[in-house]
Design a protein around this motif. Structure first.
Motif, mmCIF file in Angstrom:
data_model
loop_
_atom_site.group_PDB
_atom_site.id
_atom_site.type_symbol
_atom_site.label_atom_id
_atom_site.label_comp_id
_atom_site.label_asym_id
_atom_site.label_seq_id
_atom_site.Cartn_x
_atom_site.Cartn_y
_atom_site.Cartn_z
ATOM 1 N N ILE A 55 11.432 40.819 5.488
ATOM 2 C CA ILE A 55 12.626 40.077 5.461
ATOM 3 C C ILE A 55 12.055 38.787 5.950
ATOM 4 C CG2 ILE A 55 14.865 39.854 6.149
ATOM 5 C CD1 ILE A 55 15.012 42.662 6.412
ATOM 6 N N LEU A 56 11.533 38.536 7.054
ATOM 7 C CA LEU A 56 10.990 37.324 7.706
ATOM 8 C C LEU A 56 10.221 36.446 6.618
ATOM 9 C CD1 LEU A 56 10.806 35.265 10.090
ATOM 10 C CD2 LEU A 56 8.828 36.753 10.727
ATOM 11 N N LEU A 57 9.295 37.327 5.915
ATOM 12 C CA LEU A 57 8.569 36.424 5.021
ATOM 13 C C LEU A 57 9.234 35.714 3.837
ATOM 14 C CD1 LEU A 57 5.922 35.726 3.464
ATOM 15 C CD2 LEU A 57 5.967 38.225 2.487
ATOM 16 N N PHE A 58 10.326 36.456 3.372
ATOM 17 C CA PHE A 58 11.127 36.051 2.321
ATOM 18 C C PHE A 58 11.994 35.068 2.645
ATOM 19 C CE2 PHE A 58 10.083 40.349 0.439
ATOM 20 C CZ PHE A 58 9.376 39.692 -0.889
ATOM 21 N N VAL A 59 12.425 34.981 4.080
ATOM 22 C CA VAL A 59 13.411 34.074 4.692
ATOM 23 C C VAL A 59 12.458 32.674 4.545
ATOM 24 C CG1 VAL A 59 14.290 32.757 6.671
ATOM 25 C CG2 VAL A 59 14.855 35.261 5.979
ATOM 26 N N LEU A 60 11.136 32.668 5.118
ATOM 27 C CA LEU A 60 10.259 31.664 5.004
ATOM 28 C C LEU A 60 9.690 31.216 3.809
ATOM 29 C CD1 LEU A 60 8.148 32.723 8.256
ATOM 30 C CD2 LEU A 60 9.952 31.032 8.053
ATOM 31 N N CYS A 65 5.609 27.351 6.582
ATOM 32 C CA CYS A 65 6.393 28.617 6.305
ATOM 33 C C CYS A 65 5.387 29.721 5.751
ATOM 34 C CB CYS A 65 7.363 28.309 5.427
ATOM 35 S SG CYS A 65 8.647 27.133 6.028
ATOM 36 N N ILE A 66 4.744 29.430 4.793
ATOM 37 C CA ILE A 66 3.884 30.589 4.158
ATOM 38 C C ILE A 66 2.926 31.073 5.038
ATOM 39 C CG2 ILE A 66 2.310 30.885 2.419
ATOM 40 C CD1 ILE A 66 3.562 28.722 0.627
ATOM 41 N N LEU A 67 2.232 30.212 5.608
ATOM 42 C CA LEU A 67 1.314 31.146 6.810
ATOM 43 C C LEU A 67 1.792 31.889 7.722
ATOM 44 C CD1 LEU A 67 -1.394 28.012 7.098
ATOM 45 C CD2 LEU A 67 -1.500 30.037 5.301
ATOM 46 N N LEU A 68 2.810 31.342 8.297
ATOM 47 C CA LEU A 68 3.565 32.171 9.358
ATOM 48 C C LEU A 68 4.181 33.445 8.829
ATOM 49 C CD1 LEU A 68 4.552 32.461 12.293
ATOM 50 C CD2 LEU A 68 6.903 31.040 11.493
ATOM 51 N N GLY A 69 4.662 33.309 7.685
ATOM 52 C CA GLY A 69 5.240 34.533 7.216
ATOM 53 C C GLY A 69 4.255 35.493 6.927
ATOM 54 N N PHE A 70 3.310 35.103 6.375
ATOM 55 C CA PHE A 70 2.185 36.238 5.746
ATOM 56 C C PHE A 70 1.378 36.627 6.949
ATOM 57 C CE2 PHE A 70 2.723 34.467 1.495
ATOM 58 C CZ PHE A 70 2.767 35.838 0.769
ATOM 59 N N TRP A 71 1.307 35.660 8.235
ATOM 60 C CA TRP A 71 0.435 36.170 9.283
ATOM 61 C C TRP A 71 1.275 37.295 10.087
ATOM 62 C CZ3 TRP A 71 2.253 35.141 14.523
ATOM 63 C CH2 TRP A 71 1.614 35.774 15.451
ATOM 64 N N VAL A 72 2.679 37.158 10.243
ATOM 65 C CA VAL A 72 3.255 38.187 10.803
ATOM 66 C C VAL A 72 3.229 39.680 10.103
ATOM 67 C CG1 VAL A 72 5.419 39.050 11.415
ATOM 68 C CG2 VAL A 72 4.683 36.697 11.985
ATOM 69 N N LEU A 73 3.379 39.394 8.630
ATOM 70 C CA LEU A 73 3.250 40.417 7.820
ATOM 71 C C LEU A 73 1.987 41.421 7.720
ATOM 72 C CD1 LEU A 73 5.150 42.233 6.136
ATOM 73 C CD2 LEU A 73 4.659 40.815 4.218
ATOM 74 N N PHE A 74 0.920 40.427 7.553
ATOM 75 C CA PHE A 74 -0.382 41.052 7.690
ATOM 76 C C PHE A 74 -0.730 41.936 8.959
ATOM 77 C CE2 PHE A 74 -1.817 37.931 4.144
ATOM 78 C CZ PHE A 74 -2.605 39.261 3.437
ATOM 79 N N VAL A 75 -0.067 41.510 10.145
ATOM 80 C CA VAL A 75 -0.089 42.354 11.428
ATOM 81 C C VAL A 75 0.780 43.456 11.416
ATOM 82 C CG1 VAL A 75 0.131 42.147 13.810
ATOM 83 C CG2 VAL A 75 -0.629 40.051 12.697
ATOM 84 N N ARG A 76 2.017 43.352 10.551
ATOM 85 C CA ARG A 76 3.007 44.358 10.573
ATOM 86 C C ARG A 76 3.297 44.728 9.235
ATOM 87 N NH1 ARG A 76 5.045 45.768 15.532
ATOM 88 N NH2 ARG A 76 6.764 46.485 14.650
#
Length: 866
Positions: free
Chosen positions: A164-169, A145-156
C-alpha cells in the motif's frame, strides 16, 4: 521463503515499469530544459508538440489543452529535429501560424489553424526559481518516491502495508508526470494508472498504518463504499490504456457508466484523501502506544503540510476554471512554496519509516539511512542555500548588466555567505552526531561480543561494571542499573549515569518482578501509566527513580536472579525489536555468568575454610543441579529422559535438553576430563557456551562446535578438555542433525520396539560418529568439525551415555563394556526412557558388585513414539 520468491516476480516487473517511465520522464525534462535556453516561446505550455496548458491569448486563438501542433508556418513537424529547428526560429512579437489537430472523445480528428504571437522568455529571479522548482518537482520528487517505495517493499515483500505504501508513493510521483497527456506512451500510461489509484492507496494506508483504525474494526463494510467506485476508476484507466496501445475499445459496453462516473468519481477521490487524514488524526489521539502515537502525529503533520496547499489550489482551479500549472494560476511565490512542500510528503514517510522505525526493515540498512537522512539533510540544506546564492548572482547580472557596482555588491555578498553557511552547519552536524550516533552501526556487533564475553567472567563486580559500560556505549543509554536478588528483595548492585546511586529495590513478590519471571523484557512508558502497573504506586515511584524505559530479566532456567534497568536512549529513539533480541541474549548470558560467579565464589571459600568443605560442596552440587534440566519441555513425537549421578559431590558430566526459538529441540551430553570442582566449573562453562551459541547458530552445528571449542579452550587450562555430543531435532521433519566431538558414539536403535519374526527384539544399531576432536584441547586453528544428519522413524531410540556407565568396574577390575550395555538396552525396548535409564544404571551397579563408583554416570534416552 517460496512465497517471498514468488512475490519478487511481480515486484521486479513493476520496478522495471516504474523505472522505464521515470527515465522516459528524465529524457523529456532534459529536452524541455534545452528548449528553455531559447529567446522566445509560444504563449502556452507544451511538450513534444502537445499543448499542456493555455493562456488567454492561446484560448482567444481557439487553442485548447490536448491539441497537437502539426505544422508551423506551413512546415510539417515530421521529426524532433524539424520541431527544434522551427521553435528555434521563434522571435518575440513576430506572429506564427500553427496548424493543430484535435481529437474529441467521440468523433473524428479536427484540423485547426491558429495565429499566435510568441512571447519573450524573461530570465529573471522568477525564471531561475522556476528552474529550481522544476528540478525538484521533475527529478527529485518522483525519484525519492519510487526508490523509497520499492526499497521498503523489497525488504518486506510479504507485508500488505508495504505494498500500500508503494502505491501511495507511486501515486504521488505521478503528479510530476502530469505533462504526459498521451496515454499511449509509457510515461503517460504510468501517470494515468497510478494517479487513478492514488486516492484508494491513501485511504487504505490511513486505515491500516501503523495499526488498524478502530472505526474500521467496528464498521468494516464502510470502507467498501469507497473501494468499489475507486476500483472502478482504476478499471476505466486500464481500459483507456488498453485502447491506446491495442485499439480495443471496451468502452462501447460500459459507456453510460463512464458518463455517470465523472463528478461522482471526483467526490469519492476527495473524500478518500480526506479520510486518510481523518484516520491518522483519530488514531493519533486515541492510540495508547506512545511509539505509535508519536509516529502517527509526525505522519499527520508532515503529510498535511505537504498536501493541503496543493489540495486548495486544485479546488481553486476547478471552481475558477483557471488553466495552467500552480505557478501560472496563483501568485508565483504561492505556487513555488506549494510545489516545494510536496517533497515533504515522501520525506515524512522516509523519516517515520527509517528514523522512527515504523516498519521493521533491515537493521543495518535502517541505521545507515537513519544517519544519512539526519546528517545528510544538513548537506542538502547547504546545497539549496548555495544554489539560492548562485541564482541571486545570476539574477543580478541579468537585471543590473550595466551597473557594475551593483553586480560586485551581489557577488561579494554571495561569496561572504558561503563560509557563514558552513559556520552554522558545522555545529548542527555535531549535534546530529550526538543525537543519531554514527557508531550505532556497530551496536549489533558490540552487543554480540558482549554476550560472548560475559559468559567467561566469574567475578561479579567486574562482570557488572563491564556489562553496564558496554551496553551504555553500544546503544548510547546514559543510565543503566543492575539489581541482584538479595534475600527476599532485588537491590541495586551497580549503577551507571546517575547523579546519586539509586536506592530503589523490589520485593520478591512485587508484580513487576512477577512479570519479569516470564523471561521476557518489559518496556516502560513513563508518560503512559496505563501501560505499566497502574495499581502499584510504589513500583511507579521506584521506576521513576531509575528512569527505566526497559527492564531485562537476568537468571538461569526459571530462577530470576536479577534485573537490568535501561533508561531512554540519548537519541530518544525507542528500543527496536532487534535491540530487544540482542539485549535478551546478553541478559541470558549474564544470568549464566552470575551463576558461574556464585559457584566460583563458593568454591574459593572452600579453599579458605576447610572445615566448611562439605557444606560448600553441597552448595556447589545444588547449583550444578540447577544447571541440569529442571523441567522437560514437551516435544511432539518424542518421549525422553536424562539423568546424571556424579561420583562425588560435584562432577564434570553434562547433559541438557532445551527448546530453540526456531521450534527445534536441542539434545546434549558431554564428559569433562577429571572430576570434582574443576570439572564442574568447566561443565558450567560448557553449558553456558552451548546455550549462548545455540541462539545464533541456526543449522550450522559444525560452526557452533568450532565456537564452543574456542570458548572452552580460552577459559580452561591445558589439561582440561571435554568429549561432547550435540544434536538438534526438528519435530516437523523428524530430522536429527548432530556433531560428535570425541564422545563415545551414541547409538540409534532402529525399530527398537518391533520384535523380529522369532519374537526377539534385535533392532538395527546405527552409531552417530560424524564430528571431530574433543573440545578445549586444541587451539581453534587446528580443529574442524563435520555435522551428520539422519531422519528418525517411529520406534527409533537414541541412547547416549558417558564412560562412567560403560567403564563401570567390579572388584576384579573388569569393565562392564559397551556391548553389555547395548544388549541390556535391547532387552528394555518396551520400557519408558526414564525406566530404561534407571534399569541400566541398576544393571551397571549389579555388575560392579559393591565396588566404588570411580566416574560420573550420565545417560540420555530419546524415543520416537508412534
Amino acid at each position: 521463503m517460496k512465497k517471498r520468491t514468488f512475490l519478487y516476480i511481480p515486484l521486479g516487473l513493476l520496478f522495471v515499469f516504474a523505472m522505464s517511465a521515470l527515465f522516459t520522464h528524465y529524457a523529456n525534462i532534459f529536452t524541455l530544459q534545452g528548449r528553455a535556453s531559447r529567446e522566445a516561446k509560444l504563449p502556452f505550455g507544451y511538450n513534444s508538440g502537445r499543448v499542456l496548458s493555455t493562456s488567454r491569448d492561446a484560448e482567444a486563438a481557439g487553442i485548447k489543452a490536448g491539441d497537437r501542433i502539426e505544422a508551423i508556418d506551413g512546415r510539417v513537424l515530421e521529426s524532433d529535429e524539424v520541431f527544434d529547428e522551427e521553435f528555434a526560429k521563434l522571435r518575440a512579437g513576430q506572429p506564427v501560424v500553427l496548424t493543430m489537430s484535435r481529437k474529441p472523445e467521440n468523433g473524428d480528428t479536427e484540423k485547426i489553424v491558429a495565429t499566435v504571437t510568441p512571447v519573450k522568455i524573461e530570465r529573471n529571479f522568477q525564471y531561475y526559481s522556476g528552474q529550481v522548482v522544476g528540478f525538484i518537482f521533475g527529478y527529485v520528487l518522483p525519484t525519492v518516491c519510487i526508490l523509497l517505495g520499492f526499497w521498503v517493499l523489497f525488504v518486506r515483500p510479504a507485508d500488505p502495508l508495504a505494498w500500500i505504501l508503494l502505491f501511495v508513493l507511486l501515486g504521488l510521483s505521478s503528479l510530476s508526470l502530469e505533462m504526459y497527456w498521451d496515454i499511449g506512451t509509457l510515461a503517460g500510461a504510468y501517470q494515468r494508472l497510478f494517479f487513478s489509484g492514488w486516492a484508494l492507496a491513501m485511504l487504505l494506508f490511513g486505515i491500516y498504518f501503523p495499526e488498524r483504525w478502530t472505526l474500521d474494526e467496528k464498521v468494516p463494510w464502510l470502507k467498501w463504499i469507497f473501494i468499489v467506485p475507486l476500483s472502478f476508476q482504476i478499471l476505466l484507466t486500464l481500459l483507456s490504456i488498453l485502447r491506446a496501445f491495442t485499439g480495443v475499445n471496451l468502452f462501447l459496453y460500459i459507456g453510460p457508466l463512464t458518463e455517470l462516473y465523472g463528478l461522482v468519481g471526483f467526490v469519492f477521490n476527495m473524500l478518500a484523501i480526506g479520510l486518510f487524514f481523518a484516520a491518522l488524526a483519530h488514531k493519533s489521539g486515541t492510540t495508547k502506544n506512545p511509539d505509535a502515537r508519536r509516529r502517527l502525529r509526525i505522519m499527520l503533520y508532515g503529510t498535511s503540510v505537504a498536501i493541503t496547499p496543493s489540495f486548495l489550489l486544485v479546488l481553486y482551479r476547478i471552481i475558477s476554471g483557471a488553466k495552467g500549472s500552480f505557478l501560472e494560476i496563483a501568485p508565483f511565490w504561492i505556487g513555488l512554496i506549494t510545489l516545494l512542500l510536496l517533497l515533504l510528503f515522501p520525506l515524512t514517510m522516509a523519516y517515520v519509516i527509517v528514523v522512527q522505525r515504523a516498519m521493521d526493515v533491515s537493521i543495518v540498512v535502517r541505521q545507515g539511512l537513519q544517519y544519512a537522512l539526519a546528517k545528510g539533510g544538513v548537506r542538502v540544506l547547504q546545497f539549496f542555500l548555495l544554489m539560492g546564492i548562485g541564482l541571486g548572482v545570476l539574477w543580478s547580472i541579468n537585471n543590473y548588466g550595466s551597473n557594475i557596482s551593483a553586480q560586485i555588491a551581489f557577488i561579494v555578498g554571495g561569496v561572504a555567505l558561503v563560509p557563514l553557511i558552513e559556520l552554522v552547519a558545522k555545529p548542527i552536524r555535531v549535534w546530529i552526531d550526538r543525537k543519531f550516533f554514527r557508531e550505532a552501526y556497530d551496536s549489533e556487533q558490540l552487543l554480540s561480543e558482549l554476550s560472548d564475553d560475559v559468559r567467561t567472567m566469574v567475578e561479579t563486580k567486574p562482570l557488572l561494571e563491564t556489562l553496564s559500560t558496554r551496553i551504555s556505549e553500544s546503544l548510547h543509554v546514559p543510565q543503566v542499573a543492575l539489581l541482584l536478588k538479595n534475600g527476599t528483595s532485588f537491590q541495586p548492585a551497580h549503577a551507571l549515569g546517575y547523579d546519586t546511586p539509586p536506592l530503589a529495590s523490589f520485593e520478591n513478590d512485587a508484580r513487576m518482578i512477577e512479570r519479569l519471571r516470564k523471561n521476557e523484557p518489559v518496556v516502560i512508558y513513563q508518560d503512559d501509566e496505563e501501560s505499566w502497573q497502574k495499581e502499584d504506586a510504589q513500583d511507579r515511584d521506584k521506576l521513576r527513580e531509575l528512569n527505566s524505559q526497559l527492564l531485562l530479566p537476568v537468571g538461569v532456567k526459571n530462577e530470576l536472579s536479577g534485573l537490568i534497568s535501561l533508561g531512554p536512549k540519548l537519541s530518544e529513539v525507542p528500543y527496536s525489536a532487534n535491540d530487544l533480541r540482542l539485549l535478551k541474549s546478553v541478559a541470558s548470558q549474564t544470568g549464566l555468568a552470575l551463576e558461574n560467579s556464585r559457584l566460583t565464589e563458593a568454591i574459593a571459600n572452600e579453599a579458605v575454610l576447610k572445615e566448611r568443605l562439605n557444606r560448600e560442596i553441597e552448595i556447589a552440587r545444588e547449583v550444578q543441579e540447577r544447571l541440569f534440566p529442571q523441567e522437560l519441555p514437551k516435544v511432539e513425537g518424542l518421549e525422553y529422559y536424562g539423568a546424571c549421578r556424579p561420583a562425588s559431590g560435584v562432577g564434570g558430566d553434562y547433559y541438557d535438553f532445551f527448546e530453540l526459538e526456531s521450534g527445534k529441540f536441542g539434545i546434549a551430553i558431554g564428559d569433562v576430563s577429571g572430576k570434582g570442582i574443576g570439572a564442574s566449573l568447566m561443565m558450567a562453562s560448557l553449558q553456558a557456551s552451548l546455550r549462548g551459541q545455540a541462539i545464533h547458530s541456526g543449522d550450522d552445528l559444525a560452526g557452533l562446535m568450532v565456537n564452543v571449542n574456542q570458548l572452552v579452550y580460552e577459559t580452561s587450562t591445558t589439561n582440561r578438555y571435554a568429549t561432547f555430543f550435540y544434536a538438534q531435532y526438528e519435530p516437523s521433519t523428524r530430522k536429527l542433525v548432530y556433531v560428535n566431538a570425541g564422545h563415545n558414539p551414541p547409538f540409534l536403535l532402529r525399530n527398537a520396539d518391533v520384535p523380529s519374526a522369532t519374537g526377539v527384539f534385535d533392532p538395527e544399531v546405527i552409531l552417530l560418529t560424524e564430528g571431530g576432536p574433543v573440545v578445549g584441547m586444541l587451539p581453534p586453528m587446528l580443529v574442524s568439525y563435520k555435522q551428520g544428519e539422519i531422519t528418525l522413524q517411529p520406534g527409533d531410540m537414541l541412547v547416549g551415555s558417558t564412560d562412567g556407565i560403560t567403564e563401570a568396574m567390579n572388584t576384579a577390575e573388569e569393565e562392564w563394556g559397551e556391548d553389555s550395555m547395548l544388549e541390556a538396552v535391547k532387552k528394555l525396548s518396551g520400557h519408558s526412557s526414564k525406566d530404561i535409564i534407571e534399569l541400566i544404571v541398576a544393571e551397571a551397579d549389579r555388575f560392579a558388585d559393591g565396588a566404588k563408583q570411580h566416574d560420573d554416570m550420565t545417560m540420555i534416552v530419546v524415543r520416537v513414539v508412534r
